[in-house]
Design an enzyme around this catalytic site. Structure first.
Site: not given
Ligand code: NDP
Length: 316
Positions: A73, A117, A140
């Site tokens: 990422k 995460q 997200d």
């Protein structure tokens, strides 16, 4: 659309040694194109604002799979011309300390997107962390505000994996209106937002899960089948309606017959490919779309927060 697949034994290689198969939905190639389009819009953003969109990624602990995701990422964020801020915290981090970091990132003007995460260590409640992220920076798309906006057709941030699946479907099929779609799986991260997106695109949507009766019969009716169960190869070719389009979200690590580690999806690729009109491979299908959509969401969040308008497909 063309793609490469070492498992495709029926189609001869072309002049370049690649195997052409019109049925393969090549997420890797589509994601590369999307990243390129995001990059050129980021260039425009930088010219107009004098600064770059910023993505903060927080990793707690040393989960090897998460390490790989976070590294990828960060690299792809930088390649797209954005700022990447990495925060690595020890396994023993308390929930209070993580929430304090999220709060700081919420208030940091150089941060447009925040991604924590998952999974998190046991002492930290993922729900509490997600609830603390500013919805405008929730790239997200997991915050209840964004989930709610998706449900009412509002302008929120959409979870990256289902967003990527929807892009692949529209690229392959065009208008999805009236199509019968079945989403196999009802998680908050994949199944539910996927179903909401397909509904928004005027599909007739069935959501199936572990309590669904006659799963095979339900699947067999679907013109679009999205599988997100985390069960290796659980959907066989016989469950698929001839001519259907199959999106396989699953990423399962298995030891195959020859003792080798490999990644497989939730669909039995070989048997499904002979029935479907289009299918995403694993790897190389949905996986690469998730990070590309994260970059797309980060740019979107940056544009909204800073009042910059750079329509998709335009760059100056
Ligand atoms: P979850 O475990 O949260 O959800 C799985 C869903 O599948 C549940 O709704 C469950 O039903 C349903 N399910 C499980 N077994 C069966 C069964 N035998 N029959 C019918 N339904 C079943 O998983 P996620 O949604 O988080 O992920 C799904 C898959 O997608 C995983 O393989 C994951 O690795 C992958 N993934 C891939 C991403 C990517 O970037 N490509 C990103 C995110 C996930 P019930 O609710 O009844 O328990």
């Amino acid at each position: 659309m063309s793609g490469t697949s070492s498992t495709n034994s029926n189609t001869p290689p072309n002049d370049e040694g690649r195997v052409e198969d019109e049925k393969i939905i090549d997420g890797k190639a589509f994601a590369a194109g999307l990243r390129g389009r995001v990059k050129s819009r980021v260039d425009t953003f930088r010219t107009r604002t004098g600064c770059a969109p910023g993505l903060a990624v927080v990793l707690v602990g040393e989960n090897p799979a998460s390490e790989v995701y976070v590294r990828n990422k960060a690299r792809q964020t930088r390649e797209a011309g954005m700022e990447s801020f990495e925060h690595r915290l020890p396994d023993t981090t308390s929930e209070k300390d993580l929430l304090a970091l999220v709060d700081r990132l919420n208030r940091d003007p150089s941060v447009d997107g925040i991604l924590v995460q998952l999974p998190l260590p046991d002492q930290i409640r993922a729900d509490a962390v997600i609830a603390t992220i500013d919805p405008a920076k929730d790239v997200d798309g997991f915050h209840t505000t964004n989930a709610g906006l998706l449900a009412i057709g509002g302008d929120g941030l959409v979870p990256c994996t289902p967003l990527g699946c929807a892009m692949l479907l529209e690229d392959r099929l065009g208008d999805l209106s009236g199509k019968h779609a079945l989403v196999l799986g009802r998680s908050n991260i994949v199944g539910k937002p996927m179903a909401q997106l397909l509904l928004q695109k005027n599909c007739t949507v069935t959501i199936a899960h572990s309590r669904t009766r006659d799963l095979a019969g339900q699947c067999k009716q679907a013109e679009i089948l999205v599988a997100a169960t985390g069960r290796p190869r659980m959907v066989p070719g016989e469950w698929i309606r001839p001519g259907a389009t199959v999106i396989d979200v699953g990423i399962n690590r298995i030891v195959d017959e020859s003792g080798k580690n490999r990644l497989v999806g939730d669909v039995d690729f070989e048997s499904a490919r002979s029935v479907a009109a289009g299918i995403t491979p694993v790897p190389g299908g949905v996986g690469p779309m998730t990070i590309a959509c994260l970059l797309h969401n980060t740019l979107l969040a940056a544009c909204r927060r800073r009042g910059v308008e750079i329509p998709e497909g335009s760059a100056d």
